[in-house]
Scaffold this motif. Structure first.
Motif, PDB file in Angstrom:
ATOM      1  N   GLN A   1       9.988  -5.901  -0.038  1.00  0.00           N
ATOM      2  CA  GLN A   1       8.370  -5.390   0.223  1.00  0.00           C
ATOM      3  C   GLN A   1       8.215  -4.319  -0.668  1.00  0.00           C
ATOM      4  N   TYR A   2       9.190  -3.418  -0.865  1.00  0.00           N
ATOM      5  CA  TYR A   2       8.818  -1.936  -1.717  1.00  0.00           C
ATOM      6  C   TYR A   2       8.878  -2.766  -3.188  1.00  0.00           C
ATOM      7  N   LYS A   3       9.708  -3.497  -3.618  1.00  0.00           N
ATOM      8  CA  LYS A   3       9.729  -4.167  -4.921  1.00  0.00           C
ATOM      9  C   LYS A   3       8.441  -4.703  -5.420  1.00  0.00           C
ATOM     10  N   ALA A   4       7.983  -5.429  -4.481  1.00  0.00           N
ATOM     11  CA  ALA A   4       6.750  -6.101  -4.386  1.00  0.00           C
ATOM     12  C   ALA A   4       5.484  -5.264  -4.591  1.00  0.00           C
ATOM     13  N   LYS A   5       5.650  -4.086  -4.043  1.00  0.00           N
ATOM     14  CA  LYS A   5       4.633  -3.113  -4.276  1.00  0.00           C
ATOM     15  C   LYS A   5       4.585  -2.459  -5.764  1.00  0.00           C
ATOM     16  N   LYS A   6       5.840  -2.337  -6.047  1.00  0.00           N
ATOM     17  CA  LYS A   6       6.226  -1.552  -7.475  1.00  0.00           C
ATOM     18  C   LYS A   6       5.558  -2.670  -8.481  1.00  0.00           C
ATOM     19  N   LYS A   7       5.785  -3.781  -8.104  1.00  0.00           N
ATOM     20  CA  LYS A   7       4.946  -4.823  -9.207  1.00  0.00           C
ATOM     21  C   LYS A   7       4.036  -4.846  -9.364  1.00  0.00           C
ATOM     22  N   ALA A   8       3.270  -4.931  -8.090  1.00  0.00           N
ATOM     23  CA  ALA A   8       1.702  -4.941  -7.773  1.00  0.00           C
ATOM     24  C   ALA A   8       1.178  -3.842  -8.465  1.00  0.00           C
ATOM     25  N   ASP A   9       1.914  -2.523  -8.447  1.00  0.00           N
ATOM     26  CA  ASP A   9       1.083  -1.350  -8.885  1.00  0.00           C
ATOM     27  C   ASP A   9       1.338  -1.100 -10.290  1.00  0.00           C
ATOM     28  N   GLU A  10       2.011  -2.263 -11.016  1.00  0.00           N
ATOM     29  CA  GLU A  10       1.972  -2.024 -12.476  1.00  0.00           C
ATOM     30  C   GLU A  10       0.446  -1.939 -13.149  1.00  0.00           C
ATOM     31  N   VAL A  11      -0.183  -2.613 -12.693  1.00  0.00           N
ATOM     32  CA  VAL A  11      -1.354  -2.910 -13.180  1.00  0.00           C
ATOM     33  C   VAL A  11      -2.377  -1.679 -13.151  1.00  0.00           C
TER      34      VAL A  11
ATOM     35  N   ILE B   1     -18.424 -10.131  -4.020  1.00  0.00           N
ATOM     36  CA  ILE B   1     -17.105 -10.613  -4.009  1.00  0.00           C
ATOM     37  C   ILE B   1     -16.424  -9.802  -3.244  1.00  0.00           C
ATOM     38  N   PRO B   2     -16.269 -10.115  -1.801  1.00  0.00           N
ATOM     39  CA  PRO B   2     -15.489  -9.335  -0.905  1.00  0.00           C
ATOM     40  C   PRO B   2     -14.112  -9.093  -1.297  1.00  0.00           C
ATOM     41  N   TYR B   3     -13.533  -7.796  -1.407  1.00  0.00           N
ATOM     42  CA  TYR B   3     -12.170  -7.476  -1.701  1.00  0.00           C
ATOM     43  C   TYR B   3     -11.234  -7.106  -0.562  1.00  0.00           C
ATOM     44  N   ARG B   4      -9.965  -7.538  -0.249  1.00  0.00           N
ATOM     45  CA  ARG B   4      -9.210  -7.311   0.726  1.00  0.00           C
ATOM     46  C   ARG B   4      -7.919  -7.116   0.251  1.00  0.00           C
ATOM     47  N   GLY B   5      -7.043  -5.840   0.523  1.00  0.00           N
ATOM     48  CA  GLY B   5      -5.666  -5.756  -0.011  1.00  0.00           C
ATOM     49  C   GLY B   5      -4.874  -5.056   0.842  1.00  0.00           C
ATOM     50  N   MET B   6      -3.411  -5.358   0.414  1.00  0.00           N
ATOM     51  CA  MET B   6      -2.617  -4.692   1.403  1.00  0.00           C
ATOM     52  C   MET B   6      -1.705  -4.030   0.239  1.00  0.00           C
ATOM     53  N   GLU B   7      -1.135  -2.680   0.688  1.00  0.00           N
ATOM     54  CA  GLU B   7      -0.274  -1.966  -0.036  1.00  0.00           C
ATOM     55  C   GLU B   7       0.820  -2.494  -0.291  1.00  0.00           C
ATOM     56  N   PHE B   8       1.655  -2.846   0.432  1.00  0.00           N
ATOM     57  CA  PHE B   8       2.767  -3.559   0.383  1.00  0.00           C
ATOM     58  C   PHE B   8       2.544  -5.119   0.358  1.00  0.00           C
ATOM     59  N   PRO B   9       2.569  -6.023  -0.584  1.00  0.00           N
ATOM     60  CA  PRO B   9       2.181  -7.246  -0.497  1.00  0.00           C
ATOM     61  C   PRO B   9       3.086  -8.134   0.514  1.00  0.00           C
ATOM     62  N   GLU B  10       2.619  -9.173   0.804  1.00  0.00           N
ATOM     63  CA  GLU B  10       3.307  -9.828   1.898  1.00  0.00           C
ATOM     64  C   GLU B  10       4.694 -10.564   1.079  1.00  0.00           C
ATOM     65  N   VAL B  11       5.713 -10.729   1.845  1.00  0.00           N
ATOM     66  CA  VAL B  11       6.753 -11.386   1.477  1.00  0.00           C
ATOM     67  C   VAL B  11       7.394 -11.992   2.515  1.00  0.00           C
ATOM     68  N   SER B  12       8.516 -12.803   2.492  1.00  0.00           N
ATOM     69  CA  SER B  12       8.859 -13.822   3.506  1.00  0.00           C
ATOM     70  C   SER B  12       9.365 -12.958   4.538  1.00  0.00           C
TER      71      SER B  12
ATOM     72  N   GLU C   1      13.395  -1.544  14.294  1.00  0.00           N
ATOM     73  CA  GLU C   1      13.080  -1.041  13.135  1.00  0.00           C
ATOM     74  C   GLU C   1      12.797  -2.322  12.013  1.00  0.00           C
ATOM     75  N   ALA C   2      13.063  -3.433  12.486  1.00  0.00           N
ATOM     76  CA  ALA C   2      13.140  -4.710  11.791  1.00  0.00           C
ATOM     77  C   ALA C   2      11.763  -5.017  11.674  1.00  0.00           C
ATOM     78  N   ALA C   3      10.984  -4.614  12.558  1.00  0.00           N
ATOM     79  CA  ALA C   3       9.322  -4.881  12.452  1.00  0.00           C
ATOM     80  C   ALA C   3       8.889  -4.814  11.029  1.00  0.00           C
ATOM     81  N   ARG C   4       7.921  -5.418  10.821  1.00  0.00           N
ATOM     82  CA  ARG C   4       7.230  -5.242   9.506  1.00  0.00           C
ATOM     83  C   ARG C   4       6.602  -3.906   9.242  1.00  0.00           C
ATOM     84  N   ILE C   5       6.767  -3.791   8.175  1.00  0.00           N
ATOM     85  CA  ILE C   5       6.277  -2.154   7.731  1.00  0.00           C
ATOM     86  C   ILE C   5       4.631  -1.982   7.886  1.00  0.00           C
ATOM     87  N   ARG C   6       4.391  -1.039   8.583  1.00  0.00           N
ATOM     88  CA  ARG C   6       3.130  -0.702   8.796  1.00  0.00           C
ATOM     89  C   ARG C   6       2.215  -0.663   7.366  1.00  0.00           C
ATOM     90  N   ASN C   7       1.173  -1.171   7.303  1.00  0.00           N
ATOM     91  CA  ASN C   7       0.675  -1.421   5.920  1.00  0.00           C
ATOM     92  C   ASN C   7      -0.585  -0.927   5.777  1.00  0.00           C
TER      93      ASN C   7
END
Length: 527
Positions: free
Chosen positions: A292-302, A482-493, A511-517
């Motif tokens: 999830q952290y890696k997905a955030k970093k990838k999403a932040d590139e733009v 165009i409504p916009y909805r986003g999550m800081e940490f993108p969904e992963v499996s 602590e294995a609960a999903r990150i508070r997004n």
């Protein structure tokens, strides 16, 4: 802004703003990472204070780095003190006095000078170049004090038998207790509250500062953390954190009741249940290895397109090359306001705005003119500042009808009219920033314009004038929303979610609960 169409008489060159790059290797590195996080217009290494009322003469260094981005002022004092070969109980107090307490004394002096003599701060030792930006008023400013203490990382790694070499955090340590081996709270390589009677002073070492400024690389993300950190360390809710990186990881995956990152209790417990918290080693390493952290970093590139757009304008402000069209006067402070509100956006918001702008540039290739607004919903916490973006082609027929100068004047009028009309249409906005440019790959050069407007009490005549201007330009007709909805940490499996794999089995399950997004919502309007 460089453009081959613009005649030389439009270029009103001004003296460049020359900033120091730092006097020592460590100061130069501090200046470098500061500019990446806070951007160039707001980051000033080694400013000086003039002892003379009229300036001039041999100035004295105010601090090692001064960041000013209203309402924030961040004052850095940096010390690089070599570790001695004495026993840790002797070497630590000596190093702490020189690296931390001495720097804190400089911070107090700088803060006092900023309050009493803000007009006697300069960029050069000879005190000939005044500090270029206006300081926030004493009543509204948010002043952050940071000590950067270098030189103990290797000794710290040895003492704790590994790790990154970051100082531990132990809030029970107060003032001179840091240097007193007889104190019950004494612990080498641990920092608490170095000035418990005064405003909080943050202490970072060379490793922890790097990590924090890498993870929180906007002025809003960074200062929000500082505020929450100061409150947490003075709350008695934390007993010990193994290192700054683990404290940061704890903060980064938690959200408070208003949707902000914060130091909330773990495992959905209450602080009454927990008492005081110990944050052990390994939180940060688990955090950055998670998908999830890696997905955030990838999403932040733009999102860094937003940073580059800001510095498109600030490079000209610093270089003295901003172009002023006929009928306008240049003011650095007025120009700074527009880009400041861009710079005050978080990394997460920059991501969504950058996506909107990149999409607008793509659509703009196919249209003579394209408009897109990025507005938070009225109930959002980020609803005070709106942004909009225009692409407008410079057509061949324009060359015989006033040329590029008339095109730029017309484009600026579009910006101003859109800004006023949007403020009238959306009264919950306090301000709006508009940007216009040619679409990419048009050929023949390019330029950028920016406009800033604040909400006012609109009279009937004001509204009628803006309405007529909109009708004349054929703008502000019904938008495509165009409504916009986003999550800081993108969904992963499910198997890839951010977890903290530390503690006993019960703690690991909790602590294995999903990150508070952190989530955002708003609307994009197009025409």
């Amino acid at each position: 802004m460089e453009n081959e169409y613009i005649p030389n008489e439009l270029e009103q060159l001004r003296p460049a703003i020359v900033r120091s790059i730092g006097s020592t290797a460590s100061e130069r590195y501090l200046a470098l990472i500061s500019e990446k996080t806070f951007l160039n217009l707001w980051s000033y290494p080694n400013p000086y204070r003039s002892q003379k009322l009229c300036g001039g003469g041999d100035g004295k260094e105010l601090c090692d780095l001064l960041v000013v981005c209203d309402p924030h002022i961040i004052v850095f004092s940096e010390k690089d003190i070599s570790w001695t070969d004495k026993p840790d109980t002797v070497a630590w107090p000596r190093w702490f006095r020189k690296a931390v307490l001495s720097a804190a004394t400089q911070l107090k002096g700088a803060e006092r000078w900023l309050s009493e003599f803000p007009d006697r701060i300069f960029l050069d030792r000879s005190c000939g170049a005044p500090f270029p930006l206006e300081f926030p008023s004493v009543e509204t400013r948010r002043l952050h004090r940071i000590v950067v203490a270098r030189g103990a990382a290797e000794a710290c790694r040895r003492y704790f038998d590994g790790g990154l070499g970051t100082l531990a955090l132990k809030p029970g340590l107060k003032g001179n207790d840091h240097c007193n081996p007889d104190c019950t709270e004494f612990l080498p390589f641990a920092v608490g509250d170095i000035d418990p009677e005064g405003d909080f002073v943050h202490v970072f070492d060379e490793v922890s500062l790097d990590i924090v400024m890498h993870e929180l690389d906007t002025i809003s993300d960074f200062t929000d953390y500082l505020d929450k950190r100061a409150n947490f360390l003075r709350s008695w809710l934390l007993h010990l954190a193994h290192g700054e990186e683990d404290l940061l990881a704890y903060y980064a995956i938690r959200i408070n009741e208003v949707g902000e990152h914060d130091f909330t209790p773990p495992n959905d417990a209450t602080w009454d249940d927990i008492g005081s918290l110990v944050i052990g080693a390994g939180h940060y390493s688990a955090f950055i290895e998670n998908e999830q952290y890696k997905a955030k970093k990838k999403a932040d590139e733009v999102s860094y397109a937003w940073d580059r757009l800001i510095e498109t304008f600030t490079n000209h402000m610093l270089g003295g090359t901003s172009i002023v069209l006929p009928g306008y006067n240049y003011s650095l402070n007025d120009s700074e306001k527009a880009v400041r509100y861009m710079a005050l956006q978080s990394r997460y918001i920059r991501r969504s705005h950058s996506e909107a702008i990149m999409g607008a540039l793509s659509i703009g290739r196919e249209r003579e003119m394209f408009f897109r607004a990025m507005l938070a919903s009225p109930e959002s916490r980020e609803n005070e500042t709106g942004f909009f973006f225009i692409t407008m082609k410079y057509m061949d027929w324009m060359k015989s009808r006033g040329g590029y100068e008339k095109y730029r004047i017309a484009r600026t009028f579009y910006l101003q009219t859109y800004a006023q009309a949007l403020l009238i249409k959306y009264p919950y906005l306090k301000r709006i920033v508009g940007i216009a440019m040619e679409p990419p790959d048009q050929g023949g050069g390019a330029s950028e314009d920016i406009v800033y407007a604040e909400q006012i009490e609109w009279t009937h005549d004001d509204r009628e004038r803006v309405l007529k201007d909109c009708e004349a330009l054929s703008i502000m007709k019904p938008f495509k929303e165009i409504p916009y909805r986003g999550m800081e940490f993108p969904e992963v499996s499910k198997s890839q979610e951010v977890t903290q794999n530390r503690g006993n089995r019960r703690e690991r399950r909790a602590e294995a609960a999903r990150i508070r997004n952190r989530r955002s919502s708003g609307n994009r309007f197009e025409a």
